[in-house]
Design a protein around this motif. Sequence first.
Motif, PDB file in Angstrom:
ATOM      1  N   ARG A 101      -5.828   3.162   5.190  1.00  0.00           N
ATOM      2  CA  ARG A 101      -7.131   2.494   5.222  1.00  0.00           C
ATOM      3  C   ARG A 101      -6.928   1.010   5.467  1.00  0.00           C
ATOM      4  O   ARG A 101      -6.128   0.357   4.808  1.00  0.00           O
ATOM      5  CB  ARG A 101      -7.866   2.692   3.896  1.00  0.00           C
ATOM      6  CG  ARG A 101      -9.287   2.147   3.908  1.00  0.00           C
ATOM      7  CD  ARG A 101     -10.032   2.558   2.649  1.00  0.00           C
ATOM      8  NE  ARG A 101      -9.619   1.837   1.486  1.00  0.00           N
ATOM      9  CZ  ARG A 101     -10.215   0.738   1.029  1.00  0.00           C
ATOM     10  NH1 ARG A 101     -11.253   0.247   1.641  1.00  0.00           N
ATOM     11  NH2 ARG A 101      -9.771   0.157  -0.052  1.00  0.00           N
ATOM     12  N   VAL A 102      -7.651   0.488   6.434  1.00  0.00           N
ATOM     13  CA  VAL A 102      -7.557  -0.918   6.796  1.00  0.00           C
ATOM     14  C   VAL A 102      -8.928  -1.554   6.613  1.00  0.00           C
ATOM     15  O   VAL A 102      -9.930  -1.029   7.097  1.00  0.00           O
ATOM     16  CB  VAL A 102      -7.090  -1.094   8.260  1.00  0.00           C
ATOM     17  CG1 VAL A 102      -7.109  -2.552   8.676  1.00  0.00           C
ATOM     18  CG2 VAL A 102      -5.702  -0.486   8.453  1.00  0.00           C
ATOM     19  N   VAL A 103      -8.966  -2.674   5.897  1.00  0.00           N
ATOM     20  CA  VAL A 103     -10.193  -3.453   5.733  1.00  0.00           C
ATOM     21  C   VAL A 103      -9.983  -4.765   6.480  1.00  0.00           C
ATOM     22  O   VAL A 103      -9.060  -5.511   6.167  1.00  0.00           O
ATOM     23  CB  VAL A 103     -10.495  -3.731   4.242  1.00  0.00           C
ATOM     24  CG1 VAL A 103     -11.732  -4.607   4.101  1.00  0.00           C
ATOM     25  CG2 VAL A 103     -10.649  -2.425   3.476  1.00  0.00           C
ATOM     26  N   HIS A 104     -10.826  -5.026   7.471  1.00  0.00           N
ATOM     27  CA  HIS A 104     -10.703  -6.274   8.232  1.00  0.00           C
ATOM     28  C   HIS A 104     -11.110  -7.451   7.351  1.00  0.00           C
ATOM     29  O   HIS A 104     -12.135  -7.391   6.658  1.00  0.00           O
ATOM     30  CB  HIS A 104     -11.630  -6.262   9.441  1.00  0.00           C
ATOM     31  CG  HIS A 104     -11.295  -5.232  10.462  1.00  0.00           C
ATOM     32  ND1 HIS A 104     -11.681  -5.344  11.760  1.00  0.00           N
ATOM     33  CD2 HIS A 104     -10.586  -4.069  10.397  1.00  0.00           C
ATOM     34  CE1 HIS A 104     -11.253  -4.309  12.445  1.00  0.00           C
ATOM     35  NE2 HIS A 104     -10.586  -3.520  11.627  1.00  0.00           N
ATOM     36  N   ILE A 111      -2.413  -6.686   0.566  1.00  0.00           N
ATOM     37  CA  ILE A 111      -2.984  -7.526   1.616  1.00  0.00           C
ATOM     38  C   ILE A 111      -1.893  -7.741   2.647  1.00  0.00           C
ATOM     39  O   ILE A 111      -0.771  -8.122   2.312  1.00  0.00           O
ATOM     40  CB  ILE A 111      -3.424  -8.891   1.048  1.00  0.00           C
ATOM     41  CG1 ILE A 111      -4.492  -8.708  -0.023  1.00  0.00           C
ATOM     42  CG2 ILE A 111      -3.916  -9.803   2.167  1.00  0.00           C
ATOM     43  CD1 ILE A 111      -4.739  -9.972  -0.842  1.00  0.00           C
ATOM     44  N   LEU A 112      -2.217  -7.473   3.899  1.00  0.00           N
ATOM     45  CA  LEU A 112      -1.293  -7.770   4.982  1.00  0.00           C
ATOM     46  C   LEU A 112      -1.631  -9.157   5.488  1.00  0.00           C
ATOM     47  O   LEU A 112      -2.722  -9.408   5.970  1.00  0.00           O
ATOM     48  CB  LEU A 112      -1.424  -6.749   6.125  1.00  0.00           C
ATOM     49  CG  LEU A 112      -0.615  -7.067   7.392  1.00  0.00           C
ATOM     50  CD1 LEU A 112       0.890  -7.046   7.087  1.00  0.00           C
ATOM     51  CD2 LEU A 112      -0.958  -6.081   8.488  1.00  0.00           C
ATOM     52  N   PHE A 113      -0.674 -10.053   5.357  1.00  0.00           N
ATOM     53  CA  PHE A 113      -0.841 -11.432   5.813  1.00  0.00           C
ATOM     54  C   PHE A 113       0.059 -11.619   7.021  1.00  0.00           C
ATOM     55  O   PHE A 113       1.263 -11.395   6.939  1.00  0.00           O
ATOM     56  CB  PHE A 113      -0.455 -12.404   4.686  1.00  0.00           C
ATOM     57  CG  PHE A 113      -0.554 -13.846   5.076  1.00  0.00           C
ATOM     58  CD1 PHE A 113      -1.772 -14.482   5.132  1.00  0.00           C
ATOM     59  CD2 PHE A 113       0.582 -14.553   5.396  1.00  0.00           C
ATOM     60  CE1 PHE A 113      -1.867 -15.810   5.505  1.00  0.00           C
ATOM     61  CE2 PHE A 113       0.512 -15.891   5.764  1.00  0.00           C
ATOM     62  CZ  PHE A 113      -0.725 -16.510   5.823  1.00  0.00           C
ATOM     63  N   VAL A 114      -0.532 -11.989   8.144  1.00  0.00           N
ATOM     64  CA  VAL A 114       0.223 -12.196   9.384  1.00  0.00           C
ATOM     65  C   VAL A 114       0.118 -13.659   9.768  1.00  0.00           C
ATOM     66  O   VAL A 114      -0.977 -14.197   9.905  1.00  0.00           O
ATOM     67  CB  VAL A 114      -0.307 -11.310  10.527  1.00  0.00           C
ATOM     68  CG1 VAL A 114       0.463 -11.572  11.816  1.00  0.00           C
ATOM     69  CG2 VAL A 114      -0.240  -9.837  10.147  1.00  0.00           C
ATOM     70  N   ASN A 115       1.269 -14.294   9.932  1.00  0.00           N
ATOM     71  CA  ASN A 115       1.331 -15.698  10.319  1.00  0.00           C
ATOM     72  C   ASN A 115       1.917 -15.801  11.718  1.00  0.00           C
ATOM     73  O   ASN A 115       3.071 -15.432  11.941  1.00  0.00           O
ATOM     74  CB  ASN A 115       2.196 -16.467   9.318  1.00  0.00           C
ATOM     75  CG  ASN A 115       2.321 -17.929   9.666  1.00  0.00           C
ATOM     76  OD1 ASN A 115       1.549 -18.483  10.430  1.00  0.00           O
ATOM     77  ND2 ASN A 115       3.327 -18.566   9.092  1.00  0.00           N
ATOM     78  N   LEU A 116       1.103 -16.277  12.661  1.00  0.00           N
ATOM     79  CA  LEU A 116       1.596 -16.540  14.014  1.00  0.00           C
ATOM     80  C   LEU A 116       2.374 -17.839  13.937  1.00  0.00           C
ATOM     81  O   LEU A 116       1.822 -18.924  13.892  1.00  0.00           O
ATOM     82  CB  LEU A 116       0.438 -16.653  15.003  1.00  0.00           C
ATOM     83  CG  LEU A 116       0.793 -17.066  16.427  1.00  0.00           C
ATOM     84  CD1 LEU A 116       1.734 -16.067  17.075  1.00  0.00           C
ATOM     85  CD2 LEU A 116      -0.468 -17.228  17.245  1.00  0.00           C
ATOM     86  N   ARG A 117       3.679 -17.708  13.875  1.00  0.00           N
ATOM     87  CA  ARG A 117       4.550 -18.860  13.639  1.00  0.00           C
ATOM     88  C   ARG A 117       4.800 -19.683  14.892  1.00  0.00           C
ATOM     89  O   ARG A 117       4.859 -20.903  14.846  1.00  0.00           O
ATOM     90  CB  ARG A 117       5.880 -18.348  13.068  1.00  0.00           C
ATOM     91  CG  ARG A 117       6.823 -19.397  12.673  1.00  0.00           C
ATOM     92  CD  ARG A 117       6.367 -20.040  11.389  1.00  0.00           C
ATOM     93  NE  ARG A 117       7.343 -21.044  11.036  1.00  0.00           N
ATOM     94  CZ  ARG A 117       7.030 -22.248  10.615  1.00  0.00           C
ATOM     95  NH1 ARG A 117       5.788 -22.594  10.461  1.00  0.00           N
ATOM     96  NH2 ARG A 117       7.959 -23.097  10.317  1.00  0.00           N
ATOM     97  N   SER A 123       5.178 -11.421   8.802  1.00  0.00           N
ATOM     98  CA  SER A 123       4.230 -10.526   8.145  1.00  0.00           C
ATOM     99  C   SER A 123       4.635 -10.322   6.695  1.00  0.00           C
ATOM    100  O   SER A 123       5.819 -10.130   6.396  1.00  0.00           O
ATOM    101  CB  SER A 123       4.195  -9.166   8.842  1.00  0.00           C
ATOM    102  OG  SER A 123       3.883  -9.314  10.193  1.00  0.00           O
ATOM    103  N   TYR A 124       3.655 -10.345   5.831  1.00  0.00           N
ATOM    104  CA  TYR A 124       3.888 -10.174   4.396  1.00  0.00           C
ATOM    105  C   TYR A 124       2.912  -9.143   3.854  1.00  0.00           C
ATOM    106  O   TYR A 124       1.748  -9.119   4.252  1.00  0.00           O
ATOM    107  CB  TYR A 124       3.633 -11.477   3.629  1.00  0.00           C
ATOM    108  CG  TYR A 124       4.412 -12.657   4.120  1.00  0.00           C
ATOM    109  CD1 TYR A 124       5.609 -13.026   3.515  1.00  0.00           C
ATOM    110  CD2 TYR A 124       3.949 -13.433   5.185  1.00  0.00           C
ATOM    111  CE1 TYR A 124       6.324 -14.128   3.960  1.00  0.00           C
ATOM    112  CE2 TYR A 124       4.659 -14.528   5.636  1.00  0.00           C
ATOM    113  CZ  TYR A 124       5.839 -14.877   5.020  1.00  0.00           C
ATOM    114  OH  TYR A 124       6.546 -15.963   5.465  1.00  0.00           O
ATOM    115  N   LEU A 125       3.369  -8.311   2.943  1.00  0.00           N
ATOM    116  CA  LEU A 125       2.475  -7.492   2.144  1.00  0.00           C
ATOM    117  C   LEU A 125       2.395  -8.151   0.775  1.00  0.00           C
ATOM    118  O   LEU A 125       3.419  -8.426   0.150  1.00  0.00           O
ATOM    119  CB  LEU A 125       3.004  -6.065   1.976  1.00  0.00           C
ATOM    120  CG  LEU A 125       2.808  -5.109   3.138  1.00  0.00           C
ATOM    121  CD1 LEU A 125       3.342  -3.726   2.768  1.00  0.00           C
ATOM    122  CD2 LEU A 125       1.362  -5.018   3.566  1.00  0.00           C
ATOM    123  N   ILE A 126       1.182  -8.415   0.338  1.00  0.00           N
ATOM    124  CA  ILE A 126       0.959  -9.042  -0.965  1.00  0.00           C
ATOM    125  C   ILE A 126       0.349  -7.986  -1.885  1.00  0.00           C
ATOM    126  O   ILE A 126      -0.700  -7.409  -1.575  1.00  0.00           O
ATOM    127  CB  ILE A 126      -0.015 -10.245  -0.851  1.00  0.00           C
ATOM    128  CG1 ILE A 126       0.412 -11.210   0.266  1.00  0.00           C
ATOM    129  CG2 ILE A 126      -0.179 -10.932  -2.194  1.00  0.00           C
ATOM    130  CD1 ILE A 126       1.728 -11.888   0.064  1.00  0.00           C
TER     131      ILE A 126
END
Length: 149
Positions: free
Chosen positions: A23-26, A54-60, A86-89
Amino acid sequence: MSKYRSHLENTLQQTLSERAQTRVVHSSDVFKINADVSYAEFLDVVKQTGVETILFVNLRSFWHTYTLSTDTNFLDKPETNTLLHSYLIDTQTLEPSWYAQSVVNGVYAYYETLNNTFARQLYRNLRRDKYILVPAEFRYKSSYSYQQD
């Protein structure tokens, strides 16, 4: 909302939901873009969604690679490339539980190709590290099918 973010959210949902029934919540469905949100309000909204992580994606980094065509001595169309972290919190501890670095080399098709490639890389990494499980019906599918006479 930016086209890039919208496409990335949709691509991640399609890749993770269809392949792993995750399940993905935008974030754009629960938070206004560029709106100030207090930390307490952020935590409350996250809790209301019922998500576990929470999937946190940082465009580095974002860059173009140019190649010189040996036939014509002209530069070919640039390849677009990105470096993403990418991080899972974990929503219970609010600590990172997983990290991955992705280097995505695209083609001149721009962000659509980059997002699609990134989503597939992310899916493979999460699956490899057992953060998502793939249902049995997806594990054993093959493009080759054997028919008995």
